[in-house]
Every structure is written in C-alpha cells, then in structure tokens.
Scaffold this active site. Structure first.
Site: not given
Ligand code: ATP
Ligand code: MG
Length: 728
Positions: A35-36, A221-222, A252, A607
């Site tokens: 997402k981020t 975000d969040e 979350q 995490r």
């Molecule tokens: P959270 O809910 O904990 O905030 P999130 O959904 O925001 O998580 P991110 O932090 O954006 O998730 O991504 C999680 C991890 O996965 C990061 O290390 C990111 O670089 C990696 N990642 C995300 N998408 C890809 C992708 N398409 N290919 C490789 N790595 C990825």
């Molecule tokens: Mg995130």
C-alpha cells in the site's frame, strides 16, 4: 523523462493503482501488500507522467519517520529532491498551515506547541484553581475529555452544559478554563492544531479556495486510523475539486482508543464520488509462516471487511516462542539472540523489540546496556530525557564525581555565567593533551594562568559553586540534595525567566525531580554499601537518552507496537505477550477493545520479514508488584505448526509452560541454585527479615541474587553473598 522505472517492481494490481487517472481511489489491503509503495509510486507517477508539479501534491503519513522515508523514496524515484511537496503527518501539515496563516487562525506569530506532558501539567494547575479534587477528577480524565471534544471538532462553547449532569458540567468548566489559559499564553496542543486547521477552512473560504486550487491530488496512508476531525479536514479541503487516494487496512486500525474511526473507510465511498476500489492481495514482506500466523490470529475478529493475503515467499523459519522464567530471563534471552544475529553480521537496525506498553522497555533497556548493545527508543520523551532534568542531574553527578566530563560540558555555562565556547575548547584541548579530566584541565588552566582574566574568573566562580554545593549537601538526604542543587545552581531561576508555558513546565519538572528523589528506593534490596545519590544517578542514567544510541548509529530498535505501524524489520521480538498485559487486562472484558488489541497483535506479527520471536515472562515484577502469567490468548490462536517452542536455557529444568497455567512457585521446588547450597522452595532465615521461602533467583555463585518471600516482611531480592541466609 523516462518513467518506466517508476512502474518496475510493481505487480499488475499495484501498477493499475499507480497509473490510474486522477480521481478518487481507495486501496484497501492487508499488511505488507505494498500500500505504502503504491502511494509513493503514484506520487512519482503523477509528477513524472501526469505533469502535476510537486507543490500540487499533498501526502499524509502517520509518523514523521514515515514522512522522512517517503521523501527519500520520492527523491530516488524522481531523481531530485523536492522541498515544495507537502508530505507529513496530519499534525505536521496542520502546523505548517497555521504557521503560514497565523493571523487568520487568530494565533500569535510564534505560538508554541504544548506536548502531552505539558498539557497534563497545565490541566493539573487548572484543576487546582477550580478546586477540583484530584481523586475525584483526575487530570488525565480531564485531558482525555478535552482532547476527545477537540477530535470531534467541538469547542467548549459548542457543548451543552447538560441538565444537572455533574460530570458534564465539571468537565466543561475545566475545558473552558483550559481554552482560556491556552489563549492567554498563545499555546496550542496537538488536538488544537487539527481543530484550528479545520476552522481555517470553515471561517476563511478564500483560503480554502486557494488551497483547493493549489492541490491537484491528496494521498493518505494508514487511512483506517483517521479520526473525525482529520477526516472532516480532508473532506472540506477536497470538496468536489481535489481528488484523494486513500490507502488503509481495517485490520490494522489500532487507535480507536484515541478517537480513530475505522468507519471512515466506508464513509469514504459515500463521500467521495466514484472512487476506484483497489485490492492488493499478495504480501511481499513476510515469510509464509509469519503471514499464516498473522492471518490465523486476525481471523478471530468479527466484522472485518475481509481480505485474502497470500505470499509467494518461502515458508521460512518457524516463530520461536520462549517463556522466560521471569522478566530478567526473558530480557536475557532476547539480548542473547540479538547478539547471535549481530555476530552473524546482521545490522542492528534490522532488529526490533516491540512491546505493548512503554513501561516494559525498562528491563529490556537494562539488559541491552549491560550487554553493551546500542539501542534506540522511538516515540515519547521520558522524564529523565528532558533537558532541565539532565541539567539538574549533571550538577548532581558533579557532586558525586568531578571528573564526569559529560556533566561538565552540559552545565558549565548553564545557566549562563560567562564561560564562553573558547574557554571550554581550551579546556578540552588541555584535557586531551594531558589525558586528564575537564575538571582537572580547568583548574590547571586557572592555576597556571593560561586563561584571560575574565574567563578565568568566571570559571573560578563555577568551581566555587560546585565545591560549595558539595560542602552544603554532605549531611542532606537525597531529596534535599536535589532541592538544594536546583535552587543554588540557578536552574530554577533560569527557567522561571523563560517565558510562557515551556518555562513553567520546566520548573515543575525540576520540582518533580525532588519528588522522584523522595520516593526513590534502590532497585533491589542489595546490601552493598553505596551512596543513595550514586545509585539514584545510575538509575536515572539508565533511564535517560544518553544511554540511547545516536540517530545514525547502528542500533537495535525499541518501540511500542503502536509506533511500529507501517514499519518492517528483518527480525522482530514481540515481548511480554502475556494474558493481562497483551491483551491488556483493561480490554479483556470489552469485545470492541479486545478486537483492537488483536489488531495490534496482527500489526506486530506482520512487522517481521524473516524471523519472529514471541516471548513471555512467567513471573513479572512491574509497577512494584509481581504477577504470574500465562501466554496471551493471541499466542494460542497461532496454529502450533507455525510455532517452535524454545526450551528454557536457564539452569532451571522444569516442564515447559506453553499452553498451560502459570506455575506456582512450588513447580520448581528443590531446584538447587548452582554453587550456592541453596535451593528454590527451601525455607531460610535472615538475621533481620526472619524466616521465608526462596522463590526465585538470578545469576549463580557469588553474584547470585535470590528472591525470598519472608513470612512477615513480604518478598525481597537479596544478594546471596551478603545476605548470609541460613537454611532451616
Ligand atoms: P503495511 O500494511 O504494514 O503498512 P504496506 O501494505 O504499506 O504494509 P509496503 O510497506 O508498501 O506494504 O510493502 C511491504 C514490503 O513489500 C516492502 O518491503 C516493499 O518494498 C515490498 N513490496 C511491495 N510491493 C512489491 C513488489 N511488487 N515487488 C517486490 N516487493 C514489493
Ligand atoms: Mg504501509
């Protein structure tokens, strides 16, 4: 400009989201699904491919740390740094807005921010002025009321005093007085930042108009943890003009207790026209074992919006579960494991210790300090970290030890006494060249007349002050020493001269230091001969930030589960995962709060990228009392195939506790403490405390400490070597 690199390393769903035409969008997806990443890449895409300029973008993150990381990522993707972009937390952005439009917001140009501690102190004072009895009307409750009202956008004037409702009327009185006090001294608390920023839109349509024209797109975000006023602020700003990308995860949402509204997710689809809905289902962060464990735990919650989360990643190692014998043993285990990882070449920043409440960090900190492992704590400044307290402690340290260079550096010219940077530098040089302390250097410089007259005389005054403080306090008890030091050193006077709320708060903190000294008891009933002052200073030093690593030093990361949101680490230690602590005992009987605790657990587990440890302490001393604990229900919600129970490494061999009730002290009766001739469960007699039973121990041989529950004196920790216990 070649923009293809912005789309590299994105899966199809992510790429669709990143490149979607300007318009409202809601990305609802589980932890670690990117997402981020989507949010950051979308900003880069809008700028590089859609022609938005950087200052047309606003991005809201949850922490300042996240904001900094986001800027860094954007710089990488775009190939240049951009200061024009509004990237920050709700509070940070509101602050920026109010700084620019302080006149319209009816603030002083240099308005000050009141942090949570200062706010509590101000409310305490107000309650006193209003004659509100602290035992009936705790200041914390009043603060809670005030903040909750502001988070809902209500000023005191908006609240109906209620008919005969004493609670409502009293709170309202306090709120009104508080508003007046803040107004008078030009200060703004955290909730006020948001409320003022929102009122800026409401009362100044011309400003609102300006910003609506300015911003092309807003990204949040969040989103699941936005509260009413934050949502309203966004809603009004966007109107039907600015489009929004919101990303979040209902699983979350962990700030309900602070007014966050998970419902804002559903509200979004109603309030913002034709939002594009995006789901991301592949997790890229964690191994399959970790992810499956997280999914299993969160599946116990009801009312979820429902998401599937899978990974192509490896199965990975199992989650290690360790039940420490007590909190010291738990900490020792964690630190041992950390050292193993570090010895294998892992960066310390990749290791995180996460806990439910701040108070738990203390034991972990002590173990890390003992082992010489650098660490950092995120969030919140603790009492002993505060500037004025560190200054006062520095004077006290000098009484104890003149050769404490750090203490000299800190207070040699605080309060200002005409000792300039040049003099201090000369002292430093002298100390370096002669391998002596600063104190020694200073006196040599004076004696040998190596300093200009004026400088020498100012320095001499400082030396005299310290000597006099020392002489005057030799007969005093700890609290009186502190009292004397803060007064005679001039610190109190110094902060009284400081204008406004900050100075006042600092004076109060100094006074609190005296109270802290009054109630100070050495951590254990060790019978070693040590001056109470020295012991107090050690304890304070352990507590203070000086024990913390520098920001850029490679250090283990300590933080509460709440502040870990959005972050990721190679290896995570979730500690104190005990029933009653996590879930917290206050939330166990309320389904809503229990589910929030479970979401917090989900956040914690997710995490971890490669390795997760979950630990408990079967007996724990906290807030002065001892509890016996079982593993949290959340641990039991993890299917056993993902868990690996670590056998106790301590010298105690007894059945493992996992999944069964806490042991009574009898369960390890008769276990002999190595090299001591004493066994657990044995009855002993002490010359002063009388008879009792040995309950617990740490260490072995000469340095062993034992806990004895005395029949008439309760439980005490004693150093075996000094206690002279006789076995009955
Ligand atoms: P959270 O809910 O904990 O905030 P999130 O959904 O925001 O998580 P991110 O932090 O954006 O998730 O991504 C999680 C991890 O996965 C990061 O290390 C990111 O670089 C990696 N990642 C995300 N998408 C890809 C992708 N398409 N290919 C490789 N790595 C990825
Ligand atoms: Mg995130």
């Amino acid at each position: 400009m070649d923009v293809s690199h912005i789309l590299n390393n994105l899966n199809d769903a992510q790429r669709d989201a990143v490149t979607a035409p300007l318009g409202n969008m809601l990305v609802l997806a589980g932890a670690g699904s990117g997402k981020t990443r989507v949010l950051v890449h979308r900003i880069a895409w809008l700028i590089a491919a859609e022609g938005l300029s950087a200052h047309q973008v606003m991005a809201v993150t949850f922490t300042n740390k996240a904001a900094r990381e986001m800027r860094g990522r954007l710089e990488e993707l775009l190939g240049y740094a951009n200061r024009n972009m509004w990237v920050g937390t709700f509070h940070g952005l509101a602050h920026r807005l109010l700084k620019m439009h302080w006149r319209e917001a009816k603030l002083n140009e240099n308005f000050q921010i009141l942090d949570a501690d200062d706010q509590l102190r101000l409310v305490k004072r107000i309650a006193k002025q209003l004659d509100l009895d602290e035992s009936h009307w705790p200041a914390r409750q009043i603060v809670g009321f005030i903040n909750a009202q502001k988070d809902e956008g209500r000023r005191a004037a908006h609240i109906d005093p209620g008919q005969g409702d004493l609670y409502q009327r009293t709170m309202l009185r306090a709120y009104t007085a508080y508003e007046e006090a803040c107004e008078r001294s030009g200060i703004v608390d955290f909730a006020e930042l948001l409320l003022r920023a929102h009122e800026l839109w409401l009362y100044h349509p011309e400003l609102l108009q300006l910003y609506r024209q300015r911003f092309g797109h807003i990204l949040v975000d969040e989103f699941q943890d936005t509260n009413t006023i934050q949502y309203a602020w966004l809603r009004v700003l966007a109107g039907d003009v600015v489009s929004i990308t919101a990303v979040g995860d209902d699983d979350q949402s962990i700030y309900g207790w602070r007014g966050a509204k998970i419902e804002n997710i559903q509200q979004f689809s109603r309030d913002f026209s034709e939002p594009r809905m995006v789901r991301l289902e592949q997790n890229y962060r964690s191994t399959a074992n970790i992810l499956n464990a997280a999914n299993a735990v969160i599946s116990h919650n009801s009312d979820r919006l429902g998401k599937e989360l899978w990974t192509e990643g490896l199965e990975g190692e199992k989650i290690d579960f360790y039940a420490g014998f007590n909190e010291q043993d738990e900490a020792r285990f964690v630190v041992d494991e950390i050292q193993k990882h570090v010895n294998n070449g892992m960066a310390r920043t990749e290791l995180a210790i996460l806990y439910r409440s701040n108070a738990q960090s203390r034991v972990m900190e002590e173990a890390l300090i003992r082992a010489g492992v650098p660490y950092r704590i995120y969030g919140g400044q603790r009492f002993y970290d505060r500037l004025e307290i560190k200054n006062a402690l520095a004077y006290m340290r000098l009484l104890n030890n003149r050769h404490d260079d750090a203490a000299i550096e800190r207070v040699i010219n605080t309060p200002v006494r005409g000792i300039g940077a040049k003099t201090v530098e000369t002292m430093r040089e002298y100390a370096r060249d002669h391998g002596c302390s600063m104190w020694h250097a200073g006196s040599s410089l004076i004696v040998n007349k190596h300093l200009p007259n004026r400088a020498a005389s100012c320095l001499e005054d400082f030396y005299n002050l310290i000597e006099k403080l020392d002489n005057d306090t030799t007969e005093l008890d700890l609290a009186d020493i502190a009292d004397h030091v803060i007064t005679v050193s001039g610190l109190i006077e110094h902060h009284k001269k400081e204008k406004g709320e900050k100075g006042q708060a600092r004076v109060e903190n100094l006074e609190e230091l005296v109270s802290a000294c009054k109630v100070f008891e050495p951590a254990e009933d060790s019978e070693e001969e040590r001056s109470l002052l020295a012991e107090f200073l050690d304890t304070a030093a352990l507590d203070a930030g000086e024990a913390q690593a520098d920001e850029f030093e490679d250090s283990v990361q300590l933080m509460t589960l709440h502040s870990a949101k959005g972050l990721e680490f190679h290896t995570v230690f979730m500690v104190g995962v005990e029933e009653g602590l996590f879930p917290h005992k206050m939330s166990i009987s309320e389904p809503g709060r229990l589910e929030e605790e479970r979401r917090l657990c989900y956040v914690g587990i997710t995490r971890a990228m490669h390795k997760l440890y979950i630990t408990i302490a079967e007996s724990r001393r906290m807030h002065g009392s001892e509890t016996y604990n079982t593993p949290s229900r959340f641990v039991k919600e993890i299917p056993v195939e993902y868990l690996n129970e670590i056998r106790m490494q301590a010298k105690v061999s007894r059945p493992m506790s996992f999944g069964r009730a806490a042991p009574s002290s009898a369960s390890f009766d008769n276990y002999a403490i190595p090299e001591t001739g004493i066994a657990l469960g044995q009855r002993v007699i002490h010359s002063i405390f009388g008879e009792g039973v040995v309950l617990n121990f740490e260490g072995q041989g000469k340095s062993a400490r034992v806990q004895v529950n005395f029949d008439n004196q309760g439980s005490k920790w004693l150093v075996l070597a000094y206690a002279n216990l006789q076995v009955i």
